[in-house]
Design a protein around this motif. Structure first.
Motif, PDB file in Angstrom:
ATOM      1  N   ASP A 189      50.032 -24.304  70.229  1.00  0.00           N
ATOM      2  CA  ASP A 189      49.581 -25.590  70.763  1.00  0.00           C
ATOM      3  C   ASP A 189      48.086 -25.534  71.067  1.00  0.00           C
ATOM      4  O   ASP A 189      47.324 -26.419  70.672  1.00  0.00           O
ATOM      5  CB  ASP A 189      50.382 -25.931  72.027  1.00  0.00           C
ATOM      6  N   GLU A 190      47.661 -24.479  71.733  1.00  0.00           N
ATOM      7  CA  GLU A 190      46.253 -24.329  72.096  1.00  0.00           C
ATOM      8  C   GLU A 190      45.363 -24.235  70.847  1.00  0.00           C
ATOM      9  O   GLU A 190      44.326 -24.889  70.759  1.00  0.00           O
ATOM     10  CB  GLU A 190      46.099 -23.068  72.951  1.00  0.00           C
ATOM     11  N   ALA A 191      45.785 -23.445  69.871  1.00  0.00           N
ATOM     12  CA  ALA A 191      44.997 -23.274  68.638  1.00  0.00           C
ATOM     13  C   ALA A 191      44.903 -24.577  67.846  1.00  0.00           C
ATOM     14  O   ALA A 191      43.835 -24.929  67.339  1.00  0.00           O
ATOM     15  CB  ALA A 191      45.604 -22.173  67.773  1.00  0.00           C
ATOM     16  N   MET A 192      46.008 -25.286  67.742  1.00  0.00           N
ATOM     17  CA  MET A 192      46.011 -26.541  66.979  1.00  0.00           C
ATOM     18  C   MET A 192      45.142 -27.597  67.667  1.00  0.00           C
ATOM     19  O   MET A 192      44.377 -28.294  67.014  1.00  0.00           O
ATOM     20  CB  MET A 192      47.446 -27.062  66.801  1.00  0.00           C
ATOM     21  N   ILE A 218      41.886 -29.256  65.957  1.00  0.00           N
ATOM     22  CA  ILE A 218      41.982 -30.675  65.600  1.00  0.00           C
ATOM     23  C   ILE A 218      41.807 -31.488  66.881  1.00  0.00           C
ATOM     24  O   ILE A 218      42.773 -31.773  67.594  1.00  0.00           O
ATOM     25  CB  ILE A 218      43.346 -30.995  64.932  1.00  0.00           C
ATOM     26  N   PRO A 219      40.568 -31.874  67.201  1.00  0.00           N
ATOM     27  CA  PRO A 219      40.289 -32.542  68.473  1.00  0.00           C
ATOM     28  C   PRO A 219      41.103 -33.819  68.727  1.00  0.00           C
ATOM     29  O   PRO A 219      41.358 -34.155  69.881  1.00  0.00           O
ATOM     30  CB  PRO A 219      38.791 -32.862  68.387  1.00  0.00           C
ATOM     31  N   SER A 220      41.547 -34.513  67.675  1.00  0.00           N
ATOM     32  CA  SER A 220      42.309 -35.745  67.885  1.00  0.00           C
ATOM     33  C   SER A 220      43.758 -35.470  68.300  1.00  0.00           C
ATOM     34  O   SER A 220      44.486 -36.401  68.631  1.00  0.00           O
ATOM     35  CB  SER A 220      42.283 -36.613  66.625  1.00  0.00           C
ATOM     36  N   LEU A 221      44.161 -34.215  68.328  1.00  0.00           N
ATOM     37  CA  LEU A 221      45.514 -33.835  68.742  1.00  0.00           C
ATOM     38  C   LEU A 221      45.570 -33.786  70.261  1.00  0.00           C
ATOM     39  O   LEU A 221      44.940 -32.932  70.880  1.00  0.00           O
ATOM     40  CB  LEU A 221      45.820 -32.444  68.172  1.00  0.00           C
ATOM     41  N   ARG A 239      48.588 -33.656  71.848  1.00  0.00           N
ATOM     42  CA  ARG A 239      49.727 -32.755  72.055  1.00  0.00           C
ATOM     43  C   ARG A 239      50.196 -32.315  70.683  1.00  0.00           C
ATOM     44  O   ARG A 239      49.919 -32.972  69.674  1.00  0.00           O
ATOM     45  CB  ARG A 239      50.835 -33.440  72.845  1.00  0.00           C
ATOM     46  N   LEU A 240      50.909 -31.231  70.638  1.00  0.00           N
ATOM     47  CA  LEU A 240      51.317 -30.647  69.366  1.00  0.00           C
ATOM     48  C   LEU A 240      52.124 -31.624  68.512  1.00  0.00           C
ATOM     49  O   LEU A 240      51.973 -31.665  67.290  1.00  0.00           O
ATOM     50  CB  LEU A 240      52.111 -29.360  69.615  1.00  0.00           C
ATOM     51  N   ALA A 241      52.955 -32.444  69.129  1.00  0.00           N
ATOM     52  CA  ALA A 241      53.780 -33.399  68.387  1.00  0.00           C
ATOM     53  C   ALA A 241      52.944 -34.394  67.589  1.00  0.00           C
ATOM     54  O   ALA A 241      53.421 -34.950  66.595  1.00  0.00           O
ATOM     55  CB  ALA A 241      54.701 -34.150  69.345  1.00  0.00           C
ATOM     56  N   ASP A 242      51.700 -34.603  67.978  1.00  0.00           N
ATOM     57  CA  ASP A 242      50.841 -35.548  67.254  1.00  0.00           C
ATOM     58  C   ASP A 242      50.574 -35.110  65.831  1.00  0.00           C
ATOM     59  O   ASP A 242      50.154 -35.914  64.998  1.00  0.00           O
ATOM     60  CB  ASP A 242      49.515 -35.749  67.996  1.00  0.00           C
ATOM     61  N   VAL A 243      50.838 -33.836  65.516  1.00  0.00           N
ATOM     62  CA  VAL A 243      50.633 -33.363  64.148  1.00  0.00           C
ATOM     63  C   VAL A 243      51.522 -34.148  63.181  1.00  0.00           C
ATOM     64  O   VAL A 243      51.136 -34.392  62.037  1.00  0.00           O
ATOM     65  CB  VAL A 243      50.848 -31.829  64.040  1.00  0.00           C
ATOM     66  N   LEU A 244      52.695 -34.599  63.630  1.00  0.00           N
ATOM     67  CA  LEU A 244      53.583 -35.381  62.764  1.00  0.00           C
ATOM     68  C   LEU A 244      52.920 -36.685  62.317  1.00  0.00           C
ATOM     69  O   LEU A 244      52.925 -37.014  61.129  1.00  0.00           O
ATOM     70  CB  LEU A 244      54.910 -35.688  63.472  1.00  0.00           C
ATOM     71  N   SER A 245      52.343 -37.423  63.254  1.00  0.00           N
ATOM     72  CA  SER A 245      51.705 -38.689  62.886  1.00  0.00           C
ATOM     73  C   SER A 245      50.446 -38.459  62.063  1.00  0.00           C
ATOM     74  O   SER A 245      50.124 -39.247  61.172  1.00  0.00           O
ATOM     75  CB  SER A 245      51.411 -39.545  64.125  1.00  0.00           C
ATOM     76  N   LEU A 246      49.725 -37.365  62.341  1.00  0.00           N
ATOM     77  CA  LEU A 246      48.528 -37.070  61.557  1.00  0.00           C
ATOM     78  C   LEU A 246      48.891 -36.739  60.108  1.00  0.00           C
ATOM     79  O   LEU A 246      48.180 -37.118  59.181  1.00  0.00           O
ATOM     80  CB  LEU A 246      47.733 -35.931  62.184  1.00  0.00           C
ATOM     81  N   VAL A 247      49.995 -36.047  59.925  1.00  0.00           N
ATOM     82  CA  VAL A 247      50.451 -35.734  58.566  1.00  0.00           C
ATOM     83  C   VAL A 247      50.924 -37.010  57.873  1.00  0.00           C
ATOM     84  O   VAL A 247      50.590 -37.263  56.714  1.00  0.00           O
ATOM     85  CB  VAL A 247      51.566 -34.670  58.579  1.00  0.00           C
ATOM     86  N   VAL A 306      45.338 -23.252  60.123  1.00  0.00           N
ATOM     87  CA  VAL A 306      44.499 -23.567  61.280  1.00  0.00           C
ATOM     88  C   VAL A 306      44.323 -22.265  62.047  1.00  0.00           C
ATOM     89  O   VAL A 306      45.301 -21.689  62.528  1.00  0.00           O
ATOM     90  CB  VAL A 306      45.144 -24.647  62.180  1.00  0.00           C
ATOM     91  N   GLY A 307      43.103 -21.788  62.110  1.00  0.00           N
ATOM     92  CA  GLY A 307      42.838 -20.521  62.797  1.00  0.00           C
ATOM     93  C   GLY A 307      43.638 -19.400  62.170  1.00  0.00           C
ATOM     94  O   GLY A 307      43.609 -19.201  60.959  1.00  0.00           O
ATOM     95  N   THR A 308      44.406 -18.695  62.993  1.00  0.00           N
ATOM     96  CA  THR A 308      45.210 -17.582  62.495  1.00  0.00           C
ATOM     97  C   THR A 308      46.628 -18.010  62.112  1.00  0.00           C
ATOM     98  O   THR A 308      47.487 -17.166  61.886  1.00  0.00           O
ATOM     99  CB  THR A 308      45.294 -16.456  63.549  1.00  0.00           C
ATOM    100  N   TYR A 309      46.868 -19.308  62.040  1.00  0.00           N
ATOM    101  CA  TYR A 309      48.199 -19.817  61.744  1.00  0.00           C
ATOM    102  C   TYR A 309      48.228 -20.572  60.422  1.00  0.00           C
ATOM    103  O   TYR A 309      47.288 -21.283  60.081  1.00  0.00           O
ATOM    104  CB  TYR A 309      48.668 -20.795  62.837  1.00  0.00           C
TER     105      TYR A 309
END
Length: 134
Positions: free
Chosen positions: A22-25, A29-32, A34-42, A54-57
């Motif tokens: 969560d912290e790395a994402m 990605i500053p517009s995130l 919370r982690l769940a926002d990755v769904l809408s961004l995708v 993203v980073g080491t992930y």
């Protein structure tokens, strides 16, 4: 009780790894918010792809959640509830344990006892699905 102790450490490790993801994402990605926002961004296809790094992930977005793989091979798979909270089940916890550099295979019974011993900070949000307090 040693097996439940190992399962408890696995659960705590999963929660720690999820927080690190969560912290790395959010840092990458500053517009995130919370982690769940990755769904809408995708889904918007404007900011992040269905899979990437993203980073080491590395990550892959699926159905109601995402799978993150750390550079050491550990996998953190998480679903998101309707309110955006991060939820996981025993299968995701076992998979995390098996993906560790030194795999840890625990039974569902031991995981269940471990999760129940960790309430709070864990909450059973629906039968068999858990969330960690942030």
């Amino acid at each position: 009780m040693e097996r439940v102790g190992a399962a408890r450490e696995l659960v705590l490790g999963y929660v720690h790894a999820l927080n690190a993801v969560d912290e790395a994402m959010r840092a990458a990605i500053p517009s995130l918010e919370r982690l769940a926002d990755v769904l809408s961004l995708v889904r918007s296809r404007r900011i992040v792809g269905r899979s990437g790094h993203v980073g080491t992930y590395s990550y892959t977005v699926h159905g109601a959640g995402s799978r993150f793989v750390c550079d050491n091979g550990a996998e953190v798979d998480v679903d998101f509830a309707a309110d955006g909270s991060e939820v996981f089940d025993l299968w995701r916890l076992r998979w995390y344990g098996l993906s560790l550099p030194e795999p840890l295979d625990v039974t569902d019974e031991d995981l269940c006892a471990a999760v129940r011993s960790l309430q709070p900070p864990l909450t059973e949000v629906r039968p068999g699905w858990f969330s960690a307090a942030n």
